[in-house]
Design an enzyme around this catalytic site. Structure first.
Site, PDB file in Angstrom:
ATOM      1  N   GLY A 226       0.874  -1.128   0.038  1.00 48.26           N
ATOM      2  CA  GLY A 226       0.272  -0.512  -0.238  1.00 48.26           C
ATOM      3  C   GLY A 226       0.726   1.394  -0.111  1.00 48.26           C
ATOM      4  O   GLY A 226       1.838   0.913  -0.478  1.00 48.26           O
ATOM      5  N   SER A 227       0.023   2.107   0.652  1.00 43.09           N
ATOM      6  CA  SER A 227       1.251   3.680   0.535  1.00 43.09           C
ATOM      7  C   SER A 227       2.018   3.058   1.613  1.00 43.09           C
ATOM      8  O   SER A 227       2.068   2.530   3.053  1.00 43.09           O
ATOM      9  CB  SER A 227       0.191   4.779   1.053  1.00 43.09           C
ATOM     10  OG  SER A 227      -0.795   4.924   2.369  1.00 43.09           O
ATOM     11  N   THR A 228       3.303   4.486   1.808  1.00 44.38           N
ATOM     12  CA  THR A 228       4.590   4.601   2.204  1.00 44.38           C
ATOM     13  C   THR A 228       4.055   4.803   3.595  1.00 44.38           C
ATOM     14  O   THR A 228       4.408   4.295   4.483  1.00 44.38           O
ATOM     15  CB  THR A 228       5.464   5.166   1.482  1.00 44.38           C
ATOM     16  OG1 THR A 228       5.708   5.576   0.290  1.00 44.38           O
ATOM     17  CG2 THR A 228       6.755   5.383   3.095  1.00 44.38           C
ATOM     18  N   GLY A 231       2.329   1.566   4.932  1.00 42.07           N
ATOM     19  CA  GLY A 231       3.165   1.433   5.887  1.00 42.07           C
ATOM     20  C   GLY A 231       3.808   2.087   6.524  1.00 42.07           C
ATOM     21  O   GLY A 231       4.454   0.224   7.371  1.00 42.07           O
ATOM     22  N   GLU A 248       5.680  -3.846   0.859  1.00 49.29           N
ATOM     23  CA  GLU A 248       5.401  -2.910  -0.505  1.00 49.29           C
ATOM     24  C   GLU A 248       5.218  -1.127  -0.907  1.00 49.29           C
ATOM     25  O   GLU A 248       4.057  -1.740  -0.661  1.00 49.29           O
ATOM     26  CB  GLU A 248       5.308  -4.194  -0.991  1.00 49.29           C
ATOM     27  CG  GLU A 248       6.047  -4.197  -2.859  1.00 49.29           C
ATOM     28  CD  GLU A 248       5.375  -3.207  -3.806  1.00 49.29           C
ATOM     29  OE1 GLU A 248       5.095  -2.496  -3.722  1.00 49.29           O
ATOM     30  OE2 GLU A 248       4.060  -4.016  -4.470  1.00 49.29           O
ATOM     31  N   CYS A 282       2.546  -0.103  -8.529  1.00 50.67           N
ATOM     32  CA  CYS A 282       3.549   0.789  -8.473  1.00 50.67           C
ATOM     33  C   CYS A 282       4.721   0.132  -9.102  1.00 50.67           C
ATOM     34  O   CYS A 282       5.507   1.324  -9.102  1.00 50.67           O
ATOM     35  CB  CYS A 282       3.303  -0.740  -6.725  1.00 50.67           C
ATOM     36  SG  CYS A 282       3.428  -2.655  -6.915  1.00 50.67           S
TER      37      CYS A 282
HETATM   38  P1  NDP Z   1      -3.332   2.414   1.644  1.00 53.12           P
HETATM   39  O1  NDP Z   1      -1.808   1.969   2.203  1.00 53.12           O
HETATM   40  O2  NDP Z   1      -4.177   3.641   2.978  1.00 53.12           O
HETATM   41  O3  NDP Z   1      -3.846   1.047   2.100  1.00 53.12           O
HETATM   42  C1  NDP Z   1      -2.872  -0.323   1.820  1.00 53.12           C
HETATM   43  C2  NDP Z   1      -3.426  -1.437   3.070  1.00 53.12           C
HETATM   44  O4  NDP Z   1      -3.749  -1.295   4.398  1.00 53.12           O
HETATM   45  C3  NDP Z   1      -5.045  -1.733   2.613  1.00 53.12           C
HETATM   46  O5  NDP Z   1      -5.532  -3.224   2.312  1.00 53.12           O
HETATM   47  C4  NDP Z   1      -5.753  -0.665   3.313  1.00 53.12           C
HETATM   48  O6  NDP Z   1      -7.307  -0.925   4.342  1.00 53.12           O
HETATM   49  C5  NDP Z   1      -5.275  -1.003   4.532  1.00 53.12           C
HETATM   50  N1  NDP Z   1      -4.752  -0.185   5.842  1.00 53.12           N
HETATM   51  C6  NDP Z   1      -5.469   1.120   5.774  1.00 53.12           C
HETATM   52  N2  NDP Z   1      -5.019   1.575   6.873  1.00 53.12           N
HETATM   53  C7  NDP Z   1      -4.132   0.454   7.868  1.00 53.12           C
HETATM   54  C8  NDP Z   1      -4.064   1.095   9.294  1.00 53.12           C
HETATM   55  N3  NDP Z   1      -4.143   1.722   9.858  1.00 53.12           N
HETATM   56  N4  NDP Z   1      -3.360  -0.445   9.779  1.00 53.12           N
HETATM   57  C9  NDP Z   1      -3.150  -1.406   8.571  1.00 53.12           C
HETATM   58  N5  NDP Z   1      -4.144  -1.961   7.653  1.00 53.12           N
HETATM   59  C10 NDP Z   1      -4.437  -0.457   7.083  1.00 53.12           C
HETATM   60  O7  NDP Z   1      -3.306   3.276   0.100  1.00 53.12           O
HETATM   61  P2  NDP Z   1      -4.698   3.759  -0.351  1.00 53.12           P
HETATM   62  O8  NDP Z   1      -5.669   2.586  -0.635  1.00 53.12           O
HETATM   63  O9  NDP Z   1      -5.543   4.812   0.637  1.00 53.12           O
HETATM   64  O10 NDP Z   1      -4.164   4.113  -1.373  1.00 53.12           O
HETATM   65  C11 NDP Z   1      -3.670   5.495  -1.287  1.00 53.12           C
HETATM   66  C12 NDP Z   1      -2.051   5.047  -1.949  1.00 53.12           C
HETATM   67  O11 NDP Z   1      -1.112   3.973  -2.270  1.00 53.12           O
HETATM   68  C13 NDP Z   1      -2.178   5.080  -3.666  1.00 53.12           C
HETATM   69  O12 NDP Z   1      -2.259   6.427  -4.448  1.00 53.12           O
HETATM   70  C14 NDP Z   1      -0.951   4.763  -3.715  1.00 53.12           C
HETATM   71  O13 NDP Z   1       0.170   6.109  -4.305  1.00 53.12           O
HETATM   72  C15 NDP Z   1      -0.735   4.175  -2.947  1.00 53.12           C
HETATM   73  N6  NDP Z   1      -1.029   2.239  -2.925  1.00 53.12           N
HETATM   74  C16 NDP Z   1       0.549   1.240  -3.975  1.00 53.12           C
HETATM   75  C17 NDP Z   1       0.630  -0.014  -4.243  1.00 53.12           C
HETATM   76  C18 NDP Z   1       1.342  -0.345  -4.109  1.00 53.12           C
HETATM   77  O14 NDP Z   1       1.277  -1.842  -5.229  1.00 53.12           O
HETATM   78  N7  NDP Z   1       2.317  -0.215  -4.238  1.00 53.12           N
HETATM   79  C19 NDP Z   1      -1.157   0.009  -3.810  1.00 53.12           C
HETATM   80  C20 NDP Z   1      -2.679   1.022  -3.627  1.00 53.12           C
HETATM   81  C21 NDP Z   1      -2.221   2.440  -3.725  1.00 53.12           C
HETATM   82  P3  NDP Z   1      -8.044  -0.032   3.677  1.00 53.12           P
HETATM   83  O15 NDP Z   1      -7.966  -0.268   2.299  1.00 53.12           O
HETATM   84  O16 NDP Z   1      -9.905  -1.057   4.237  1.00 53.12           O
HETATM   85  O17 NDP Z   1      -8.835   1.157   4.019  1.00 53.12           O
END
Ligand code: NDP
Length: 520
Positions: A226-228, A231, A248, A282
Site C-alpha cells: 500500500g502507501s508508504t 506502511g 511494498e 506500483c
Molecule cells: P493504503 O496504504 O491506505 O491501504 C493499503 C492497505 O492497507 C489496504 O488494505 C488498507 O485497508 C490497509 N490499511 C489502511 N490503514 C491501515 C492501518 N492503519 N493498519 C493496517 N492496514 C491498514 O492505500 P490506499 O488504498 O488508500 O491508496 C493510497 C495510495 O497508496 C495510492 O494512491 C498509491 O499511491 C498507494 N498505493 C500503492 C500500492 C502499491 O501497489 N504499492 C497499492 C495501493 C495503494 P482499507 O483499504 O480497508 O483502508
C-alpha cells in the site's frame, strides 16, 4: 428514554453486525456487502490458522505441492469467474483482470514447485576447525502470516505473498483492501474447495481498523502492500509485538531511453507502463529521461500512442476508472501543479481528470522538484525530460526517495545502466517484465519498502533459517570442555596462526616506504 431502554438499544447496536459495501468504481453500483471484522474476529482467525499450521507444516513439500497444484487448477479453470469479480470491484477491463490472474497462477506453480529445493535441508562444509561436524541449514515456516493487500492488482499482488507463504508451510490470514473484499473472499473460498476443513487461507474483511487489528493479532510476520504512510503505521503497530514486516509501498519509477534505443519499442513500453490499469501500478512508469539525440522521435511516438489510448467501462476500453475515488483529486493536483510551474501537456492535461475516468496525459518541461516528478501519482500520467547523456538520466532517475522498479531502453548498455539504478528491479528493453518472472525477487529500497516476494528470496521471506550442527566423530581436539589443557590452547593458537596469520600480514603502503627511504 429510561436507562434500561438506553442500555438495550446500545446492546442491540453493539450486537448488530457491522458491514460495508463494495462498489463498482465505473458505475457506483453496489457489488457486494461485507462484514467489518473486529479485533476479536481477527484474533479468532489467527488462532484457527495457528491450530492448523502444524498440520500444514507436517504435510511436507510434496503434500503441499499437491494441494497447491489442485488450487492452481481451480483458479485456472475458473479464471473467467474471478476476472469478473476483479472487473466489478476495480473497473479494470476483463482481459487485464485475466492477465493478472494468469500470471498469479504461474507464480503459484513456481512457489509450490521450488519450495523443497530452496527451503529444504542443504549441507555445508563445517570448516577445518569443526571438521568432525556435519552442518545443515534448512528453512522452517514461521507459522501464521498476515497479509494486507491493495486494490490495484487485487489477485496478483497479495498472492505474491500468499502463494509463497503457503508454499513455505505457513497458514495465512488475509485482509484485502476495502475496495476489493470480494476478490479476497473468492480466493479463500476456492482454496476451501480443495481443503474444506483446514484454515489454510482465511479472509478478514473491513476497513483500515481491521488491517490494524491484524498487525497485533499474533501473526508471525505481516506482509503489507500500500502507501508508504500506511506502511509506517503498520510497522509501528507491529513493533509492539516485535512482529517482522515486509513493506511494498509503491514508487516513482523511471524509464531511460538511450541514444541507441529502439525508439518505437521504448515509446510503446512507456505508454503501457504509464497508462495501463489507469496508471494504478506500483511499478508503473511515471517519469521518462530520453537522450537528446532521440528525444524528438521518442516524444512523437509516445504522443501518437497516447492519443489512441482510451479509458472507459465498455469492452473496447484500454483501461478502466480510477478505482480509489480520492485519487482523482491527487492526480488533478499533480497535473495542475505541473502546468502552473512551466510544464506543457502534449496529450491530456487540463480537464483530463473526469468524475471517474482519467484521460492519458503526457507532460514535458516539468521541473524535477514538482510533485508530478517526486510523488507517486498512481494515475495515467507521464513526464518526459530531455537529457544530454545516460549519466544525467541515471542521476535524475536515482534522485528520488523511492526505489521500486525501473526500465532501460538501450541496445548496447542496457544491463550496465540497469546496475547503476538504485531500485529493486529493472526491465531492459521491455517493461514490467521482472514481475512476471517467478524466479526473480520483487521489492524495493528506500520509501518503496523492504523485504522481497517472488523467487527464492520470496520463499525464504516467510521462513526462519534453522542451523543444525551434528557431531559425526570425536574431534582431534575438543575445544568446548573444561578439561581443555594448556597444551591444547597453545596448539589451537598455532593452528589459527597457520590458517589465518598470513592473511593479516600488512603490506607496507607505498607512501610509508618512500618516506622511510627519504629519511635514510
Ligand atoms: P493504503 O496504504 O491506505 O491501504 C493499503 C492497505 O492497507 C489496504 O488494505 C488498507 O485497508 C490497509 N490499511 C489502511 N490503514 C491501515 C492501518 N492503519 N493498519 C493496517 N492496514 C491498514 O492505500 P490506499 O488504498 O488508500 O491508496 C493510497 C495510495 O497508496 C495510492 O494512491 C498509491 O499511491 C498507494 N498505493 C500503492 C500500492 C502499491 O501497489 N504499492 C497499492 C495501493 C495503494 P482499507 O483499504 O480497508 O483502508
Amino acid at each position: 428514554m429510561s436507562t434500561a431502554m438506553a442500555d438495550t438499544a446500545t446492546d442491540a447496536a453493539e450486537q448488530e453486525p457491522r458491514t460495508f459495501e463494495s462498489l463498482n468504481p465505473a458505475t457506483g453500483d453496489v457489488v457486494g456487502v461485507h462484514a467489518i471484522d473486529d479485533e476479536a474476529t481477527v484474533r479468532e482467525a489467527v488462532r484457527r490458522a495457528r491450530a492448523d499450521a502444524a498440520w500444514w507444516d507436517e504435510l511436507g513439500f510434496d503434500g503441499r505441492r499437491e494441494i497447491l497444484g489442485k488450487w492452481r487448477g481451480v483458479i485456472a479453470r475458473r479464471m473467467g469467474e474471478l476476472a469478473a469479480v476483479v472487473h466489478d470491484e476495480t473497473g479494470k477491463p476483463h482481459a487485464d483482470a485475466q492477465l493478472e490472474i494468469g500470471l498469479t497462477v504461474d507464480h503459484l506453480a513456481w512457489a509450490a514447485g521450488h519450495a523443497r529445493k530452496v527451503l529444504g535441508p542443504t549441507k555445508s562444509f563445517a570448516g577445518l576447525l569443526m571438521a568432525n561436524q556435519s552442518a545443515v541449514v534448512e528453512h522452517r515456516p514461521l507459522g501464521v502470516i498476515g497479509v494486507i493487500g491493495p486494490w490495484n492488482y487485487p489477485v496478483f499482488t497479495p498472492m505474491g505473498s500468499i502463494a509463497y507463504a503457503l508454499a513455505a508451510g505457513n497458514c495465512v490470514v488475509f485482509k484485502p483492501s476495502e475496495l476489493t473484499p470480494g476478490v479476497g473472499e473468492w480466493l479463500a473460498a476456492s482454496l476451501r474447495e480443495v481443503v474444506p476443513d483446514r484454515a489454510l487461507l482465511q479472509v478478514v474483511t473491513g476497513l483500515g481498523e481491521t488491517g490494524a487489528a491484524l498487525c497485533t493479532a499474533g501473526v508471525d510476520k505481516l506482509a503489507f502492500t500500500g502507501s508508504t504512510e500506511t506502511g509506517k503505521k503498520v510497522m509501528a503497530a507491529c513493533a509492539q509485538t516485535l512482529t517482522p514486516v515486509i513493506v511494498e509501498a509503491g514508487g516513482k519509477d523511471a524509464l531511460l531511453v538511450d541514444e541507441d534505443a529502439d525508439v518505437a519499442s521504448a515509446a510503446d513500453a512507456a505508454a503501457w507502463g504509464a497508462f495501463s490499469n489507469a496508471g494504478q501500478t506500483c511499478i508503473g512508469v511515471e517519469r521518462v529521461y530520453v537522450h537528446e539525440r532521440v528525444y524528438d522521435s521518442f516524444v512523437d511516438a509516445l504522443v501518437a500512442r497516447a492519443q489512441n489510448v482510451h479509458p472507459g467501462g465498455g469492452p473496447g476500453a484500454h483501461y478502466g476508472p480510477a478505482t480509489l475515488p480520492k485519487q482523482l483529486d491527487l492526480i488533478r493536483g499533480h497535473i495542475d501543479d505541473a502546468l502552473a510551474s512551466g510544464g506543457r501537456a502534449l496529450v491530456g492535461g487540463e480537464g483530463a481528470v473526469g468524475d471517474r475516468f482519467v484521460q492519458p496525459t503526457v507532460l514535458v518541461d516539468v521541473p524535477e522538484d514538482r510533485p508530478a516528478n517526486t510523488d507517486e501519482t498512481f494515475g495515467p500520467t507521464i513526464t518526459v525530460k530531455k537529457v544530454a547523456s545516460m549519466d544525467e538520466a541515471v542521476r535524475l532517475a536515482n534522485a528520488t526517495r523511492y526505489g521500486l522498479g525501473s526500465t532501460v531502453f538501450s541496445k548496447a548498455h542496457g544491463t550496465e545502466i540497469a546496475r547503476r539504478l538504485r531500485c529493486g528491479m529493472t526491465a531492459v528493453n521491455d517493461v514490467i517484465s521482472f514481475a512476471a518472472i517467478p524466479s526473480l525477487p520483487f521489492g524495493g529500497v528506500g520509501d518503496s519498502g523492504f523485504g522481497r516476494i517472488h523467487g527464492p528470496d520470496g520463499l525464504r521471506e516467510f521462513t526462519y533459517a534453522k542451523a543444525i550442527a551434528s557431531r559425526r566423530m570425536k574431534p582431534v581436539m575438543l575445544l568446548t570442555t573444561f578439561d581443555r589443557t594448556a597444551k591444547q590452547d597453545s596448539t589451537f593458537a598455532q593452528l589459527i596462526t597457520v590458517m589465518h596469520g598470513r592473511a593479516t600480514t600488512m603490506q607496507r603502503p607505498a607512501a610509508v616506504v618512500s618516506r622511510l627511504r627519504r629519511s635514510r
